[in-house]
Design a protein around this motif. Structure first.
Motif, PDB file in Angstrom:
ATOM      1  N   MET A 127     -42.293 -21.967 -76.648  1.00 24.57           N
ATOM      2  CA  MET A 127     -41.498 -23.000 -76.058  1.00 24.57           C
ATOM      3  C   MET A 127     -40.183 -23.100 -76.835  1.00 24.57           C
ATOM      4  N   VAL A 128     -39.106 -23.172 -76.104  1.00 21.60           N
ATOM      5  CA  VAL A 128     -37.780 -23.274 -76.687  1.00 21.60           C
ATOM      6  C   VAL A 128     -37.310 -24.713 -76.581  1.00 21.60           C
ATOM      7  N   SER A 129     -36.833 -25.240 -77.672  1.00 17.62           N
ATOM      8  CA  SER A 129     -36.315 -26.607 -77.620  1.00 17.62           C
ATOM      9  C   SER A 129     -34.835 -26.583 -77.973  1.00 17.62           C
ATOM     10  N   GLN A 130     -34.119 -27.492 -77.395  1.00 14.77           N
ATOM     11  CA  GLN A 130     -32.690 -27.603 -77.641  1.00 14.77           C
ATOM     12  C   GLN A 130     -32.461 -28.526 -78.836  1.00 14.77           C
ATOM     13  N   PRO A 131     -31.554 -28.120 -79.716  1.00 17.09           N
ATOM     14  CA  PRO A 131     -31.252 -29.028 -80.826  1.00 17.09           C
ATOM     15  C   PRO A 131     -30.561 -30.288 -80.307  1.00 17.09           C
ATOM     16  N   ALA A 132     -30.799 -31.353 -80.997  1.00 19.30           N
ATOM     17  CA  ALA A 132     -30.161 -32.611 -80.594  1.00 19.30           C
ATOM     18  C   ALA A 132     -28.645 -32.462 -80.725  1.00 19.30           C
ATOM     19  N   THR A 133     -27.933 -32.998 -79.762  1.00 19.88           N
ATOM     20  CA  THR A 133     -26.481 -32.956 -79.795  1.00 19.88           C
ATOM     21  C   THR A 133     -25.985 -33.994 -80.789  1.00 19.88           C
ATOM     22  N   VAL A 134     -25.142 -33.537 -81.684  1.00 20.09           N
ATOM     23  CA  VAL A 134     -24.581 -34.435 -82.681  1.00 20.09           C
ATOM     24  C   VAL A 134     -23.087 -34.545 -82.417  1.00 20.09           C
ATOM     25  N   ASN A 135     -22.656 -35.763 -82.209  1.00 22.59           N
ATOM     26  CA  ASN A 135     -21.243 -36.010 -81.970  1.00 22.59           C
ATOM     27  C   ASN A 135     -20.653 -36.583 -83.249  1.00 22.59           C
ATOM     28  N   LEU A 136     -20.017 -35.716 -84.016  1.00 28.10           N
ATOM     29  CA  LEU A 136     -19.426 -36.158 -85.272  1.00 28.10           C
ATOM     30  C   LEU A 136     -17.932 -36.353 -85.073  1.00 28.10           C
ATOM     31  N   THR A 137     -17.545 -37.578 -84.912  1.00 26.69           N
ATOM     32  CA  THR A 137     -16.135 -37.912 -84.793  1.00 26.69           C
ATOM     33  C   THR A 137     -15.704 -38.507 -86.117  1.00 26.69           C
ATOM     34  N   GLU A 138     -14.867 -37.785 -86.809  1.00 26.91           N
ATOM     35  CA  GLU A 138     -14.414 -38.262 -88.106  1.00 26.91           C
ATOM     36  C   GLU A 138     -13.393 -39.371 -87.917  1.00 26.91           C
ATOM     37  N   ILE A 139     -13.594 -40.448 -88.627  1.00 27.15           N
ATOM     38  CA  ILE A 139     -12.659 -41.567 -88.568  1.00 27.15           C
ATOM     39  C   ILE A 139     -11.704 -41.419 -89.746  1.00 27.15           C
ATOM     40  N   ILE A 140     -10.430 -41.477 -89.458  1.00 22.57           N
ATOM     41  CA  ILE A 140      -9.405 -41.324 -90.473  1.00 22.57           C
ATOM     42  C   ILE A 140      -8.930 -42.701 -90.934  1.00 22.57           C
ATOM     43  N   TYR A 141      -8.909 -42.873 -92.234  1.00 22.62           N
ATOM     44  CA  TYR A 141      -8.391 -44.093 -92.841  1.00 22.62           C
ATOM     45  C   TYR A 141      -7.117 -43.689 -93.597  1.00 22.62           C
ATOM     46  N   PRO A 142      -5.952 -43.845 -92.976  1.00 22.55           N
ATOM     47  CA  PRO A 142      -4.711 -43.394 -93.616  1.00 22.55           C
ATOM     48  C   PRO A 142      -4.486 -44.046 -94.972  1.00 22.55           C
ATOM     49  N   GLU A 143      -3.902 -43.280 -95.872  1.00 25.72           N
ATOM     50  CA  GLU A 143      -3.570 -43.795 -97.202  1.00 25.72           C
ATOM     51  C   GLU A 143      -2.099 -44.156 -97.308  1.00 25.72           C
ATOM     52  N   SER A 144      -1.347 -43.910 -96.246  1.00 25.97           N
ATOM     53  CA  SER A 144       0.074 -44.237 -96.245  1.00 25.97           C
ATOM     54  C   SER A 144       0.513 -44.543 -94.823  1.00 25.97           C
ATOM     55  N   ASP A 145       1.492 -45.437 -94.711  1.00 26.06           N
ATOM     56  CA  ASP A 145       2.065 -45.713 -93.396  1.00 26.06           C
ATOM     57  C   ASP A 145       3.487 -45.177 -93.294  1.00 26.06           C
ATOM     58  N   GLY A 146       3.922 -44.490 -94.353  1.00 22.49           N
ATOM     59  CA  GLY A 146       5.251 -43.907 -94.354  1.00 22.49           C
ATOM     60  C   GLY A 146       6.370 -44.897 -94.601  1.00 22.49           C
ATOM     61  N   LYS A 147       6.022 -46.144 -94.826  1.00 22.75           N
ATOM     62  CA  LYS A 147       7.030 -47.175 -95.077  1.00 22.75           C
ATOM     63  C   LYS A 147       7.234 -47.338 -96.573  1.00 22.75           C
ATOM     64  N   PRO A 148       8.437 -47.730 -96.983  1.00 20.43           N
ATOM     65  CA  PRO A 148       8.657 -47.933 -98.410  1.00 20.43           C
ATOM     66  C   PRO A 148       7.844 -49.116 -98.926  1.00 20.43           C
ATOM     67  N   MET A 149       7.538 -49.091-100.221  1.00 21.09           N
ATOM     68  CA  MET A 149       6.699 -50.119-100.820  1.00 21.09           C
ATOM     69  C   MET A 149       7.370 -51.484-100.821  1.00 21.09           C
ATOM     70  N   ALA A 150       8.626 -51.536-101.123  1.00 17.60           N
ATOM     71  CA  ALA A 150       9.309 -52.827-101.220  1.00 17.60           C
ATOM     72  C   ALA A 150      10.582 -52.796-100.384  1.00 17.60           C
ATOM     73  N   ASN A 151      11.013 -53.967 -99.967  1.00 17.34           N
ATOM     74  CA  ASN A 151      12.222 -54.073 -99.156  1.00 17.34           C
ATOM     75  C   ASN A 151      13.491 -54.014 -99.986  1.00 17.34           C
ATOM     76  N   ASN A 152      13.379 -54.326-101.264  1.00 16.39           N
ATOM     77  CA  ASN A 152      14.565 -54.330-102.112  1.00 16.39           C
ATOM     78  C   ASN A 152      14.132 -54.175-103.567  1.00 16.39           C
ATOM     79  N   THR A 153      15.092 -53.984-104.443  1.00 17.63           N
ATOM     80  CA  THR A 153      14.760 -53.734-105.848  1.00 17.63           C
ATOM     81  C   THR A 153      14.120 -54.940-106.520  1.00 17.63           C
ATOM     82  N   GLU A 154      14.544 -56.142-106.150  1.00 15.76           N
ATOM     83  CA  GLU A 154      13.946 -57.331-106.767  1.00 15.76           C
ATOM     84  C   GLU A 154      12.470 -57.454-106.389  1.00 15.76           C
TER      85      GLU A 154
END
Length: 106
Positions: free
Chosen positions: A1-28
């Motif tokens: 008897m042949v059995s089918q492996p269970a389908t695994v849906n691996l969707t990687e969730i990305i947690y960005p480490e940067s938004d591309g914006k500068p850290m501060a609005n001004n030097t102060e």
């Protein structure tokens, strides 16, 4: 008897480490962020279970990368010091940044 492996849906969730914006609005603002973060580092220098960071993304809910906060400075009591690309709360024993440290916006 042949059995089918269970389908695994691996969707990687990305947690960005940067938004591309500068850290501060001004030097102060940048100078205040650095001064506050550095002073908190010094305050907790002898406590290996206090994590302090500046300009770090905080993801409180696994699987929901759209729920994100980027406090200028955050303090997490009960978590070890160390380098992190972002703060993934579920990987940190569910410990959130301390209220007084996480809501610091200049």
């Amino acid at each position: 008897m042949v059995s089918q492996p269970a389908t695994v849906n691996l969707t990687e969730i990305i947690y960005p480490e940067s938004d591309g914006k500068p850290m501060a609005n001004n030097t102060e603002q940048f100078n205040w962020i650095v001064a506050i973060e550095q002073n908190l580092e010094w305050l907790f220098a002898d406590n290996s279970n206090v994590f302090v960071a500046g300009d770090l993304f905080w993801y409180p809910v696994e699987g929901k990368p759209h729920i994100v906060n980027a406090p200028d400075v955050l303090v997490v009591l009960g978590r070890p010091k160390g380098k992190r690309g972002s703060y993934l709360q579920w990987k940190e024993d569910g410990i959130s940044p301390s209220e007084w440290g996480a809501i610091l916006v200049l």
